[in-house]
Design an enzyme around this catalytic site. Structure first.
Site, PDB file in Angstrom:
ATOM      1  N   ASP A   1      21.856  -0.910  67.834  1.00  0.00           N
ATOM      2  CA  ASP A   1      20.859  -0.888  66.746  1.00  0.00           C
ATOM      3  C   ASP A   1      19.855   0.221  67.037  1.00  0.00           C
ATOM      4  OD1 ASP A   1      19.046  -1.289  64.779  1.00  0.00           O
ATOM      5  OD2 ASP A   1      18.521  -3.345  65.339  1.00  0.00           O
TER       6      ASP A   1
ATOM      7  N   LYS B   1      19.036   2.310  64.530  1.00  0.00           N
ATOM      8  CA  LYS B   1      18.495   2.670  63.202  1.00  0.00           C
ATOM      9  C   LYS B   1      18.420   4.194  63.064  1.00  0.00           C
ATOM     10  CE  LYS B   1      16.213  -1.707  62.404  1.00  0.00           C
ATOM     11  NZ  LYS B   1      16.314  -2.329  63.751  1.00  0.00           N
TER      12      LYS B   1
ATOM     13  N   ASP C   1      18.168  10.685  61.171  1.00  0.00           N
ATOM     14  CA  ASP C   1      17.836  12.080  61.475  1.00  0.00           C
ATOM     15  C   ASP C   1      18.736  13.010  60.652  1.00  0.00           C
ATOM     16  OD1 ASP C   1      16.788  14.366  62.917  1.00  0.00           O
ATOM     17  OD2 ASP C   1      16.287  12.956  64.526  1.00  0.00           O
TER      18      ASP C   1
ATOM     19  N   THR D   1      22.028  15.773  64.482  1.00  0.00           N
ATOM     20  CA  THR D   1      21.432  14.884  65.493  1.00  0.00           C
ATOM     21  C   THR D   1      22.064  13.504  65.402  1.00  0.00           C
ATOM     22  OG1 THR D   1      19.399  16.150  65.272  1.00  0.00           O
ATOM     23  CG2 THR D   1      19.226  14.030  66.392  1.00  0.00           C
TER      24      THR D   1
ATOM     25  N   PRO E   1      19.504 -10.044  59.803  1.00  0.00           N
ATOM     26  CA  PRO E   1      18.487 -10.474  60.761  1.00  0.00           C
ATOM     27  C   PRO E   1      17.343 -11.205  60.059  1.00  0.00           C
ATOM     28  CG  PRO E   1      18.174  -8.154  60.243  1.00  0.00           C
ATOM     29  CD  PRO E   1      19.286  -8.655  59.349  1.00  0.00           C
ATOM     30  N   GLY E   2      16.590 -11.984  60.852  1.00  0.00           N
ATOM     31  CA  GLY E   2      15.417 -12.661  60.295  1.00  0.00           C
ATOM     32  C   GLY E   2      15.517 -14.166  60.387  1.00  0.00           C
TER      33      GLY E   2
ATOM     34  N   ALA F   1      12.885 -16.912  64.443  1.00  0.00           N
ATOM     35  CA  ALA F   1      11.519 -16.434  64.720  1.00  0.00           C
ATOM     36  C   ALA F   1      10.851 -15.817  63.487  1.00  0.00           C
ATOM     37  CB  ALA F   1      11.548 -15.430  65.865  1.00  0.00           C
ATOM     38  N   GLN F   2      11.631 -15.167  62.622  1.00  0.00           N
ATOM     39  CA  GLN F   2      11.036 -14.558  61.415  1.00  0.00           C
ATOM     40  C   GLN F   2      11.022 -15.521  60.228  1.00  0.00           C
ATOM     41  OE1 GLN F   2      12.137 -10.372  60.558  1.00  0.00           O
ATOM     42  NE2 GLN F   2      13.203 -10.365  62.528  1.00  0.00           N
TER      43      GLN F   2
ATOM     44  N   SER G   1      16.636 -18.960  57.358  1.00  0.00           N
ATOM     45  CA  SER G   1      17.595 -20.022  57.705  1.00  0.00           C
ATOM     46  C   SER G   1      19.012 -19.449  57.702  1.00  0.00           C
ATOM     47  CB  SER G   1      17.481 -21.149  56.671  1.00  0.00           C
ATOM     48  OG  SER G   1      18.747 -21.682  56.356  1.00  0.00           O
TER      49      SER G   1
ATOM     50  N   ALA H   1      21.904 -21.055  57.467  1.00  0.00           N
ATOM     51  CA  ALA H   1      22.745 -21.644  56.415  1.00  0.00           C
ATOM     52  C   ALA H   1      22.426 -21.022  55.058  1.00  0.00           C
ATOM     53  CB  ALA H   1      22.543 -23.155  56.379  1.00  0.00           C
TER      54      ALA H   1
HETATM   55  O1  3DU Z   1      13.544 -11.717  64.985  1.00  0.00           O
HETATM   56  P1  3DU Z   1      14.562 -11.807  66.079  1.00  0.00           P
HETATM   57  O2  3DU Z   1      13.976 -11.913  67.456  1.00  0.00           O
HETATM   58  O3  3DU Z   1      15.610 -12.850  65.788  1.00  0.00           O
HETATM   59  O4  3DU Z   1      15.339 -10.388  66.143  1.00  0.00           O
HETATM   60  C1  3DU Z   1      15.862  -9.753  65.018  1.00  0.00           C
HETATM   61  C2  3DU Z   1      16.538  -8.478  65.440  1.00  0.00           C
HETATM   62  O5  3DU Z   1      17.031  -7.781  64.313  1.00  0.00           O
HETATM   63  C3  3DU Z   1      15.652  -7.491  66.191  1.00  0.00           C
HETATM   64  O6  3DU Z   1      16.478  -6.797  67.120  1.00  0.00           O
HETATM   65  C4  3DU Z   1      15.183  -6.542  65.123  1.00  0.00           C
HETATM   66  O7  3DU Z   1      14.886  -5.267  65.645  1.00  0.00           O
HETATM   67  C5  3DU Z   1      16.407  -6.483  64.215  1.00  0.00           C
HETATM   68  N1  3DU Z   1      16.142  -6.209  62.803  1.00  0.00           N
HETATM   69  C6  3DU Z   1      15.306  -6.959  62.073  1.00  0.00           C
HETATM   70  O8  3DU Z   1      14.728  -7.932  62.583  1.00  0.00           O
HETATM   71  C7  3DU Z   1      15.104  -6.664  60.713  1.00  0.00           C
HETATM   72  C8  3DU Z   1      15.759  -5.672  60.130  1.00  0.00           C
HETATM   73  O9  3DU Z   1      15.591  -5.437  58.842  1.00  0.00           O
HETATM   74  C9  3DU Z   1      16.636  -4.928  60.891  1.00  0.00           C
HETATM   75  C10 3DU Z   1      16.809  -5.228  62.225  1.00  0.00           C
END
Ligand code: 3DU
Length: 215
Positions: free
Chosen positions: A60, A62, A65, A69, A170-171, A174-175, A178, A180
């Site tokens: 990851d 991201k 560039d 690169t 992701p999300g 902790a963010q 859910s 499901a």
């Molecule tokens: O919130 P967590 O700790 O479960 O991690 C989520 C991971 O996904 C973390 O590595 C973050 O850099 C990545 N990520 C996002 O959280 C949101 C995005 O839009 C893209 C990547």
């Protein structure tokens, strides 16, 4: 990536021993391990070579560039053994094409960020997320990254990309998202970091998330 557990571990710890311990503990429950700047800046790209012995790795970085690169970054990452890379799309089609070309040469995957999962992810991404998703399809990417914190957006993005491309999301935890809910909305995999690696029982948490997704 083989769809077995629908769970990708976001391994954002910063030292090797910790990373290998968590990866080994949850290996039965994850289809892939996502490694980003925190771990690679802490331990070097060599950590990818060690983690691929446990599970396939998605880098990851991201990537965002100019095409040349981007090409150099992708070559390094795939030579280290990663099975996939996450790139941005806002840098434009030529930059994305460059990543996809390297991935095709290595037989690996490119996932393109559409809209990010944190609150600020709507500020600049929202108006362009759907165009980026369309571009990911046209460029031949393997999939997109879409926010588990907004399952309705995952649904929108699924409509745009169709069934060919994967959604990794992701999300969760902790963010606030859910697992499901976002799988129901059309995601193929959830990406989970802190809820797993900060837990006293990473394997139990990983198993619980898998159970929630019925895998
Ligand atoms: O919130 P967590 O700790 O479960 O991690 C989520 C991971 O996904 C973390 O590595 C973050 O850099 C990545 N990520 C996002 O959280 C949101 C995005 O839009 C893209 C990547």
């Amino acid at each position: 990536m083989e769809k077995k557990n629908r769970l990708i571990l976001a391994l954002d710890v910063t030292d090797r021993e910790h990373a290998l311990r968590i990866a080994n503990e949850v290996s039965d429950y994850v289809d892939s391990i996502k490694v980003g700047y925190p771990l690679v800046l802490g331990e070097g790209l060599g950590i990818v070579k060690e983690l691929v012995e446990i599970a396939p790795v998605i880098a990851d970085f991201k990537v965002a560039d100019i095409p040349n690169t981007d090409r150099l970054i992708c070559e390094h990452v795939f030579n280290a053994g990663a099975a996939g890379i996450i790139t941005h799309g806002f840098t434009g089609r030529d930059s994305l094409d460059s990543c996809v070309k390297v991935a095709n040469d290595f037989g690996t995957d490119v996932y393109v960020v559409t809209e990010m999962s944190h609150p600020g992810g709507v500020e600049f991404f929202r108006p362009v997320a759907e165009d980026i998703a369309k571009m990911a399809v046209e460029a031949g990417a393997s999939g997109v990254v879409a926010p588990a914190t907004r399952p309705e957006r995952v649904k929108d993005i699924r409509k745009i990309i169709g069934e060919e491309l994967s959604i990794i999301s992701p999300g969760v935890g902790a963010q606030g998202g859910s697992a499901a809910d976002v799988i129901r909305a059309g995601a193929d995999w959830v990406i989970v970091g802190r809820s797993i690696y900060n837990s006293d029982s990473p394997a139990e948490v990983a198993k619980k998330i898998c159970d929630e997704m019925n895998c």
